[in-house]
Design an enzyme around this catalytic site. Structure first.
Site, PDB file in Angstrom:
ATOM      1  NE  ARG A   1      -3.698   2.516   1.022  1.00  0.00           N
ATOM      2  CZ  ARG A   1      -4.643   2.578   1.920  1.00  0.00           C
ATOM      3  NH1 ARG A   1      -4.964   1.513   2.621  1.00  0.00           N
ATOM      4  NH2 ARG A   1      -5.287   3.726   2.131  1.00  0.00           N
TER       5      ARG A   1
ATOM      6  CG  ASP B   1      -9.062   0.038   2.790  1.00  0.00           C
ATOM      7  OD1 ASP B   1      -8.267   0.476   3.645  1.00  0.00           O
ATOM      8  OD2 ASP B   1     -10.184   0.533   2.581  1.00  0.00           O
TER       9      ASP B   1
ATOM     10  NE  ARG C   1      -7.526   1.895  -1.140  1.00  0.00           N
ATOM     11  CZ  ARG C   1      -7.599   2.992  -0.383  1.00  0.00           C
ATOM     12  NH1 ARG C   1      -7.544   2.898   0.916  1.00  0.00           N
ATOM     13  NH2 ARG C   1      -7.720   4.178  -0.934  1.00  0.00           N
TER      14      ARG C   1
ATOM     15  CG  ASP D   1     -11.131   0.675   6.484  1.00  0.00           C
ATOM     16  OD1 ASP D   1      -9.949   1.030   6.583  1.00  0.00           O
ATOM     17  OD2 ASP D   1     -11.874   1.004   5.522  1.00  0.00           O
TER      18      ASP D   1
HETATM   19  N1  LIG Z   1     -12.204   2.707  11.723  1.00  0.00           N
HETATM   20  C1  LIG Z   1     -11.123   3.067  11.035  1.00  0.00           C
HETATM   21  N2  LIG Z   1     -10.384   2.149  10.394  1.00  0.00           N
HETATM   22  C2  LIG Z   1      -9.295   2.509   9.695  1.00  0.00           C
HETATM   23  N3  LIG Z   1      -8.868   3.726   9.539  1.00  0.00           N
HETATM   24  C3  LIG Z   1      -9.578   4.707  10.142  1.00  0.00           C
HETATM   25  C4  LIG Z   1     -10.713   4.390  10.891  1.00  0.00           C
HETATM   26  N4  LIG Z   1     -11.209   5.544  11.342  1.00  0.00           N
HETATM   27  C5  LIG Z   1     -10.437   6.513  10.910  1.00  0.00           C
HETATM   28  N5  LIG Z   1      -9.440   6.025  10.170  1.00  0.00           N
HETATM   29  C6  LIG Z   1      -8.437   6.852   9.579  1.00  0.00           C
HETATM   30  O1  LIG Z   1      -8.691   7.028   8.205  1.00  0.00           O
HETATM   31  C7  LIG Z   1      -7.462   7.256   7.569  1.00  0.00           C
HETATM   32  C8  LIG Z   1      -7.591   6.991   6.116  1.00  0.00           C
HETATM   33  O2  LIG Z   1      -7.807   5.699   5.944  1.00  0.00           O
HETATM   34  P1  LIG Z   1      -7.245   5.022   4.694  1.00  0.00           P
HETATM   35  O3  LIG Z   1      -5.808   5.288   4.563  1.00  0.00           O
HETATM   36  O4  LIG Z   1      -7.617   3.603   4.659  1.00  0.00           O
HETATM   37  O5  LIG Z   1      -7.942   5.894   3.617  1.00  0.00           O
HETATM   38  P2  LIG Z   1      -8.926   5.408   2.521  1.00  0.00           P
HETATM   39  O6  LIG Z   1      -8.795   3.971   2.392  1.00  0.00           O
HETATM   40  O7  LIG Z   1      -8.643   6.176   1.306  1.00  0.00           O
HETATM   41  O8  LIG Z   1     -10.322   5.735   3.062  1.00  0.00           O
HETATM   42  P3  LIG Z   1     -11.247   4.717   3.768  1.00  0.00           P
HETATM   43  O9  LIG Z   1     -10.362   3.734   4.409  1.00  0.00           O
HETATM   44  O10 LIG Z   1     -11.946   5.576   4.739  1.00  0.00           O
HETATM   45  O11 LIG Z   1     -12.098   4.154   2.724  1.00  0.00           O
HETATM   46  C9  LIG Z   1      -6.499   6.380   8.228  1.00  0.00           C
HETATM   47  O12 LIG Z   1      -5.193   6.961   8.283  1.00  0.00           O
HETATM   48  C10 LIG Z   1      -7.078   6.270   9.622  1.00  0.00           C
HETATM   49  O13 LIG Z   1      -6.322   7.009  10.545  1.00  0.00           O
HETATM   50  N1  LIG Z   2     -16.998  -0.934  -3.349  1.00  0.00           N
HETATM   51  C1  LIG Z   2     -15.961  -0.399  -2.677  1.00  0.00           C
HETATM   52  N2  LIG Z   2     -15.549   0.813  -3.006  1.00  0.00           N
HETATM   53  C2  LIG Z   2     -14.508   1.379  -2.388  1.00  0.00           C
HETATM   54  C3  LIG Z   2     -13.813   0.659  -1.390  1.00  0.00           C
HETATM   55  C4  LIG Z   2     -14.253  -0.645  -1.076  1.00  0.00           C
HETATM   56  O1  LIG Z   2     -13.698  -1.317  -0.204  1.00  0.00           O
HETATM   57  N3  LIG Z   2     -15.317  -1.128  -1.735  1.00  0.00           N
HETATM   58  N4  LIG Z   2     -12.710   1.213  -0.767  1.00  0.00           N
HETATM   59  C5  LIG Z   2     -12.286   2.402  -1.124  1.00  0.00           C
HETATM   60  C6  LIG Z   2     -11.025   2.931  -0.503  1.00  0.00           C
HETATM   61  O2  LIG Z   2     -11.257   3.521   0.694  1.00  0.00           O
HETATM   62  C7  LIG Z   2     -12.968   3.225  -2.159  1.00  0.00           C
HETATM   63  N5  LIG Z   2     -14.094   2.574  -2.711  1.00  0.00           N
END
Ligand SMILES: Nc1ncnc2c1ncn2[C@@H]1O[C@H](COP(=O)(O)OP(=O)(O)OP(=O)(O)O)[C@@H](O)[C@H]1O
Ligand SMILES: Nc1nc2c(c(=O)[nH]1)N=C(CO)CN2
Length: 493
Positions: free
Chosen positions: A441, A453, A450, A455
Site C-alpha cells: 500500500r 484495505d 489498493r 478498516d
Molecule cells: N475505523 C477506522 N479504520 C481505519 N482507519 C480509520 C478508521 N477511522 C479513521 N481512520 C483513519 O482514516 C485514515 C484513512 O484511511 P485510509 O488510509 O484507509 O484511507 P482510505 O482507504 O482512502 O479511506 P477509507 O479507508 O476511509 O475508505 C487512516 O489513516 C485512519 O487514521
Molecule cells: N466498493 C468499494 N468501493 C470502495 C472501497 C471498497 O472497499 N469497496 N474502498 C475504497 C477505498 O477507501 C474506495 N471505494
C-alpha cells in the site's frame, strides 16, 4: 458371261494337289499335301470353338455336334467355297437351287463313294465323307472346289449327280460356317464393346469410391481428434470435480469444527460466553448470549449483492465484475486462499461459545482489494493478521463490488472477518496500517485503488472517536454494512 474364278488355283506350286497327294490322309506329314498348308493356317488363325453360350441359328446342314472348326479348313478356303456357290448360282445352266443341296446332304449322309476330282477316279477313305457336311466332308469340299472348276462340277453333275450334290452341299456348309464364324466374331466384338463400357463405368466408380474413401478417412481423422479433445475435456472435468468434492469436504469439515459444541474458542482466560449481541450491549450486561437464534442471510461465494452507494443495488451493475473476478481456474484460487476453508459463515453454530479474556476484545475488520490478485491479497492479509496477534474466528462472504466514491477504478473484492485481539483500538489500527504497507500500500489518492484495505468496523462494544480512529467506521454503513457485515454480525447499521 464371266467365268467364275478358279478356286483351285494355287499360288504355291508346291502345294498343287495331285491325285497322289490327295490320297494321303490328313496329318501324315506329306510335304505336298494341300491339307498340310491348310492345316497349319487352321491352327494359327481359325482355331476356335463356338462358345457354349453363343446362340447361333441352328444349321439344318449341321452334322453331329462336336465337329470342330479346325476341320473346316482355312478361312480362305471357306470363303472361296462360298464364292463358288455364288458363281454356281449365277450359272443359268446350273441352277444351284435345282441341285437341291439339302437332298444332296441327306443323300450323302450315308457316306459317298470316292469320285476322282476332275473326273479322275480316286478312291478315298470312306471315313473322310462320313461325318457331316460341316465335319470332315468339308475338307473334301475344299479339296473339291480347289480341284474342280464350276464347269467341271457341272460336268460332274451329269456324270455323278450324287457326288456333285455333295460337293455343292459341302460348299454351302462351309459358307454357313463362315457366316457363323462372322457372327461369332461380331458377337465377340460386341462383348468386347460391352466390357469396355463396363470397364469405363467401373473405373469411374472406382474414382468416386476412392474420393469417398479419402473424404471418409479425413472425416474419420477429424472425428478422432474431436474425440481425443472431448476425452481430455472429460478428464479435466473429472479432475475438477474431484478437486471440488475435496474442497467441499474440507469446507464441511471446517464448518463441522466450528459447529461442534466443544470447539469453542478457548482463549485461555476467563470463559465468557459470547454472542453477537454482546458487541452492542453495555459492559454491565452479561456477555453470554446464545447465538442459537441468530439468522444469517444466505450469501453465496462471490455473490455480488452488496449495495453500493449512489448506485442501485442489483446484479446488473455488478454482473460483469463477477466474471472478471473468477479466473480461468477458480479452484486454484480457492485452494490458494486460506479463508477459502471457511469462506462463508452461512450458518452460525447454534450453541457455540467464544471464551474471551477480559483484556481481549472481539473486533470486526473489513477487507477490500482491487489491485492485483485480490483473493491472494486477502489470504496474505489474513496470514499477516494472524501472525500479528489478531485471531480470526469467522470469515464473511466475499463480495464483488463496484467501486464507491472513486468509480473510475477496478471493482473491489470485499469481505469482513471477526477476530479477537489483545490490541487496543489504536494499536490495532497501527498493526493494520503496517500490514497494508507491507503489502504494497502506498500513499495514493483517497478512495483510490489498493492491494489491501483494512478498516476497523467494530472494536468490542466501544465507540471511538479520535483524530485517527472512528469506530464504528463512519462510512461503513454506506459501503458494506448491508453486505458482509449485516450477514456477519446479524445487526443492521
Ligand atoms: N475505523 C477506522 N479504520 C481505519 N482507519 C480509520 C478508521 N477511522 C479513521 N481512520 C483513519 O482514516 C485514515 C484513512 O484511511 P485510509 O488510509 O484507509 O484511507 P482510505 O482507504 O482512502 O479511506 P477509507 O479507508 O476511509 O475508505 C487512516 O489513516 C485512519 O487514521
Ligand atoms: N466498493 C468499494 N468501493 C470502495 C472501497 C471498497 O472497499 N469497496 N474502498 C475504497 C477505498 O477507501 C474506495 N471505494
Amino acid at each position: 458371261m464371266q467365268d467364275p474364278p478358279n478356286p483351285n488355283k494355287n499360288p504355291n506350286p508346291k502345294t498343287n494337289p495331285t491325285p497322289e497327294t490327295q490320297n494321303f490322309p490328313h496329318g501324315q506329314g506329306q510335304p505336298f499335301s494341300i491339307r498340310s498348308s491348310c492345316h497349319r493356317r487352321a491352327h494359327s488363325e481359325v482355331h476356335f470353338r463356338l462358345p457354349e453360350d453363343l446362340d447361333l441359328v441352328p444349321d439344318p446342314f449341321e452334322g453331329p455336334s462336336g465337329s470342330s472348326f479346325d476341320e473346316l479348313g482355312s478361312e480362305d478356303d471357306l470363303f472361296c467355297t462360298y464364292m463358288d456357290i455364288e458363281k454356281l448360282g449365277s450359272r443359268p445352266d446350273e441352277d444351284p437351287s435345282s441341285l437341291k443341296p439339302d437332298n444332296a446332304v441327306h443323300g450323302s449322309s450315308g457316306g459317298g463313294c470316292g469320285v476322282d476330282l476332275e473326273g479322275e477316279k480316286n478312291v478315298r477313305p470312306r471315313h473322310r465323307y462320313s461325318n457331316s457336311v460341316d465335319g470332315s466332308s468339308i475338307m473334301e469340299s475344299i479339296e473339291a472346289k480347289k480341284a474342280m472348276a464350276p464347269d467341271k462340277l457341272a460336268e460332274l453333275w451329269t456324270l455323278d449327280p450324287k457326288r456333285a450334290k455333295r460337293i455343292i452341299a459341302n460348299r454351302q456348309s462351309a459358307a454357313r460356317s463362315k457366316e457363323r464364324k462372322a457372327r461369332y466374331i461380331s458377337e465377340l466384338e460386341r462383348k468386347v464393346q460391352t466390357l469396355q463400357t463396363e470397364a469405363t463405368t467401373l473405373s469411374a466408380q472406382l474414382t468416386l469410391f476412392q474420393r469417398d474413401t479419402t473424404g471418409l478417412s479425413t472425416e474419420n481423422t477429424e472425428l478422432k481428434l474431436r474425440l481425443h479433445a472431448m476425452e481430455q475435456q472429460a478428464q479435466l472435468r473429472d479432475a475438477l470435480n474431484e478437486a471440488l468434492k475435496k474442497e467441499v469436504e474440507r469446507l464441511k469439515i471446517a464448518t463441522g469444527e466450528m459447529m461442534t459444541p466443544k470447539d469453542t474458542y478457548n482463549l485461555g482466560m476467563h470463559h465468557v460466553p459470547y454472542t453477537q449481541s454482546s458487541y452492542f450491549q453495555p459492559q454491565s450486561q452479561p456477555r453470554q448470549v446464545n447465538t442459537q437464534n441468530m439468522q444469517m442471510p444466505q450469501f453465496h461465494l462471490f455473490q455480488s449483492n452488496m449495495p453500493i452507494p449512489h448506485q442501485p443495488m442489483g446484479a446488473a451493475s455488478h454482473s460483469h465484475a463477477f466474471q472478471e473476478m473468477l479466473p480461468q481456474d477458480p479452484l486454484g484460487r480457492l485452494q490458494g486462499l486460506d479463508i477459502g476453508s471457511s469462506l462463508c459463515f452461512l450458518h452460525s453454530a447454534p450453541d457455540s461459545h467464544v471464551e474471551l479474556h477480559s483484556q481481549e476484545q472481539e473486533v470486526v475488520i473489513a477487507l477490500g482489494s482491487n489491485v492485483g490478485d485480490r483473493l491472494s491479497n486477502f489470504n496474505h492479509a489474513l496470514q499477516l493478521m494472524k501472525k500479528s496477534g489478531i485471531t480470526i474466528i469467522r470469515h464473511g462472504c466475499l463480495y464483488e463490488t463496484a467501486p464507491a466514491y472513486v468509480t473510475d477504478q477496478p471493482h473491489f473484492l470485499n469481505s469482513a472477518v471477526r477476530a479477537v485481539t489483545k490490541f487496543g483500538p489504536h494499536e490495532l489500527l497501527g498493526v493494520l496500517k503496517k500490514i497494508e504497507k507491507d503489502m504494497g500500500r502506498t500513499d495514493g489518492i483517497r478512495y483510490g485503488p489498493r492491494p489491501i484495505d483494512l478498516d476497523i468496523l467494530f472494536y468490542g462494544k466501544f465507540r471511538i472517536n479520535s483524530d485517527t480512529l472512528t469506530v464504528p467506521r463512519e462510512n461503513m454503513g454506506e459501503t458494506i454494512c448491508n453486505g458482509p457485515i449485516d450477514g456477519f454480525t446479524g445487526i443492521r447499521c
